[in-house]
Design a protein around this motif. Structure first.
Motif, PDB file in Angstrom:
ATOM      1  N   LEU A 136     -12.797  11.203  44.726  1.00 54.61           N
ATOM      2  CA  LEU A 136     -13.317  12.181  43.774  1.00 54.61           C
ATOM      3  C   LEU A 136     -12.166  12.962  43.141  1.00 54.61           C
ATOM      4  O   LEU A 136     -10.993  12.757  43.485  1.00 54.61           O
ATOM      5  N   ASP A 176     -19.685   5.776  43.586  1.00 56.40           N
ATOM      6  CA  ASP A 176     -19.954   7.155  43.199  1.00 56.40           C
ATOM      7  C   ASP A 176     -18.811   7.830  42.461  1.00 56.40           C
ATOM      8  O   ASP A 176     -19.015   8.528  41.466  1.00 56.40           O
ATOM      9  N   GLN A 179     -18.596   6.737  38.876  1.00 54.83           N
ATOM     10  CA  GLN A 179     -19.773   7.220  38.152  1.00 54.83           C
ATOM     11  C   GLN A 179     -19.609   8.684  37.761  1.00 54.83           C
ATOM     12  O   GLN A 179     -19.808   9.059  36.605  1.00 54.83           O
ATOM     13  N   TRP A 180     -19.256   9.547  38.731  1.00 51.54           N
ATOM     14  CA  TRP A 180     -19.190  10.980  38.435  1.00 51.54           C
ATOM     15  C   TRP A 180     -18.090  11.304  37.438  1.00 51.54           C
ATOM     16  O   TRP A 180     -18.216  12.247  36.644  1.00 51.54           O
ATOM     17  N   TYR A 183     -19.726  10.513  33.950  1.00 52.82           N
ATOM     18  CA  TYR A 183     -21.177  10.664  33.973  1.00 52.82           C
ATOM     19  C   TYR A 183     -21.753  11.124  32.630  1.00 52.82           C
ATOM     20  O   TYR A 183     -22.918  10.886  32.338  1.00 52.82           O
ATOM     21  N   THR A 204     -25.764   8.258  47.732  1.00 49.32           N
ATOM     22  CA  THR A 204     -26.116   8.443  46.327  1.00 49.32           C
ATOM     23  C   THR A 204     -26.428   7.086  45.700  1.00 49.32           C
ATOM     24  O   THR A 204     -26.468   6.062  46.371  1.00 49.32           O
ATOM     25  N   GLU A 209     -30.146   8.582  38.891  1.00 44.52           N
ATOM     26  CA  GLU A 209     -28.793   8.970  38.484  1.00 44.52           C
ATOM     27  C   GLU A 209     -28.420   8.127  37.270  1.00 44.52           C
ATOM     28  O   GLU A 209     -27.870   7.037  37.400  1.00 44.52           O
ATOM     29  N   SER A 219     -25.153   5.411  33.030  1.00 41.81           N
ATOM     30  CA  SER A 219     -24.939   5.209  34.464  1.00 41.81           C
ATOM     31  C   SER A 219     -26.146   4.450  34.987  1.00 41.81           C
ATOM     32  O   SER A 219     -27.269   4.960  34.937  1.00 41.81           O
TER      33      SER A 219
END
Length: 391
Positions: A136, A176, A179-180, A183, A204, A209, A219
């Motif tokens: 992240l 994830d 994706q974030w 997003y 997730t 989402e 997404s």
């Protein structure tokens, strides 16, 4: 340019690993390279050595404070209490010497692979060391310290304004982190097909989402039921990805090819075989030629049965990337070298025998649940993708 493929790799990339009994073992990369060589799949193809990512590369998607913390961790210059908030020093992401250098090298390799393809120096590129899709902005997660795919996409967007990138992730774990990062971005389509987050880390990746603001609809998630086998996996893939890519019309496909959905993987609950790991890259390859003049970069990802699964799956991936047929028989020299180290008997064939993986008792119910998920995605999310520009 047709048929030109490069394998982005050097031995420094094999330094990314957490040591001890940690499931993320870089030996799987070495075994894959040597299997490709032993099968004759590297003849006429070259390895390209990458440059490590710079701080500027990394901070396209990571905070500078996080990058500095990773650097300090690898030099033993920060107390653990200072690092835990960044996900560093946990059971999943333990500290190892020169952590930053090893991780930055992986990011640089994937950025380099993308630049080769977008710049026209190669048609396809593979970097099996990449695929660290959980990292992240300011946190290590799920064995991933820096997000190589995220940084590569961000760099391409800076260097080629308006480029449209499709990120295709078939790891058993939801993609994830990538994706974030994108997003709300309609120029980046993220597609992840994975075991449902109800049963597997990171929890997730539901159909709901679907992006936000201008990125709503860009997404796409296909959460599969535990113990999904080849027929349902392939059906769900075919019912969703081709339509999504044809609507989006990318300039480049970046595919993450984790092979931890295999029935033998110790960390997940899906039940795929090598059939999936030939089908997926072959179809992505075809779609790349159909939609974006063949521009395709493939990266690795998860895969924790390093003896029986990962080398065969990623050798099949390289065969697809490089327009070659996968031989049927495993090379005796490779088995002789690695068999003595393996705690399990190594397979003699490159493909799983169907008879060894018969349909399970609940196959029909699992397939029906997966079909309902796909129907929901096709009804609620796919139509939100605006038709991309046509050549």
């Amino acid at each position: 340019m047709s048929g030109r493929a490069v394998f982005v790799h050097d031995e420094a990339l094999e330094a990314y690993g957490f040591g001890g009994d940690h499931p993320f073992n870089p030996l799987r990369v070495r075994m894959t390279i040597e299997l490709c060589e032993s099968l004759g799949l590297m003849e006429g193809h070259r390895f390209v050595s990458p440059e490590p990512a710079t701080d500027e590369d990394l901070t396209t998607v990571h905070s500078l404070s996080y990058v500095r913390s990773v650097q300090k961790a690898g030099r033993d210059e920060a107390p653990l209490s200072e690092l835990l908030d960044y996900g560093i020093g946990t059971q999943d992401n333990p500290i190892f010497p020169q952590m930053h250098e090893a991780c930055a090298h992986v990011v640089g390799a994937v950025i380099g692979a993308c630049r080769l393809v977008v710049g026209g120096e190669a048609e396809h590129a593979l970097c099996v060391s990449g695929g660290l899709h959980h990292a992240l902005r300011s946190k290590a997660s799920g064995f991933c310290v820096y997000n190589d795919a995220g940084a590569a996409i961000a760099r391409l967007k800076e260097e080629h304004p308006g480029i449209r990138v499709a990120y295709v992730d078939t790891d058993a774990h939801h993609g994830d982190g990538v994706q974030w990062m994108f997003y709300d971005d309609p120029d980046v389509l993220t597609f992840s097909m994975h075991e449902s987050g109800r049963y597997l880390f990171p929890g997730t990746g539901g159909v709901e989402e679907k992006g936000r603001d201008g990125g709503t609809g860009y997404s796409l998630n296909v959460p599969l039921q535990p113990f999904t086998q080849d027929p349902s996996f392939i059906e769900c893939f075919e019912e969703t990805l081709p339509e999504a890519l044809r609507r989006f019309r990318p300039d480049l496909i970046l595919s993450q090819n984790g092979c931890d959905a295999h029935a033998l993987d110790p960390l997940t609950h899906l039940s795929a075989t090598t059939r999936v790991y030939e089908h997926v890259p072959r179809r992505v390859h075809e779609l790349a030629h159909e939609l974006c003049e063949g521009r395709w970069v493939a990266i690795g990802g998860g895969g924790y049965d390093i003896w029986r699964v990962v080398p065969r799956a990623w050798a099949a991936l390289w065969a697809a990337v490089s327009h070659q047929e996968m031989p049927e028989t495993m090379p005796g020299s490779w088995i002789a070298k690695w068999g003595g180290q393996s705690p399990v008997a190594l397979p003699n064939l490159t493909r799983d025998a169907a008879a060894d993986y018969p349909p399970i008792g609940r196959a029909a119910q699992i397939e029906e649940r997966n079909r309902r998920t796909v129907a929901e995605l096709k009804r609620k999310v796919l139509p939100l993708i605006e038709e991309g520009p046509r050549p």
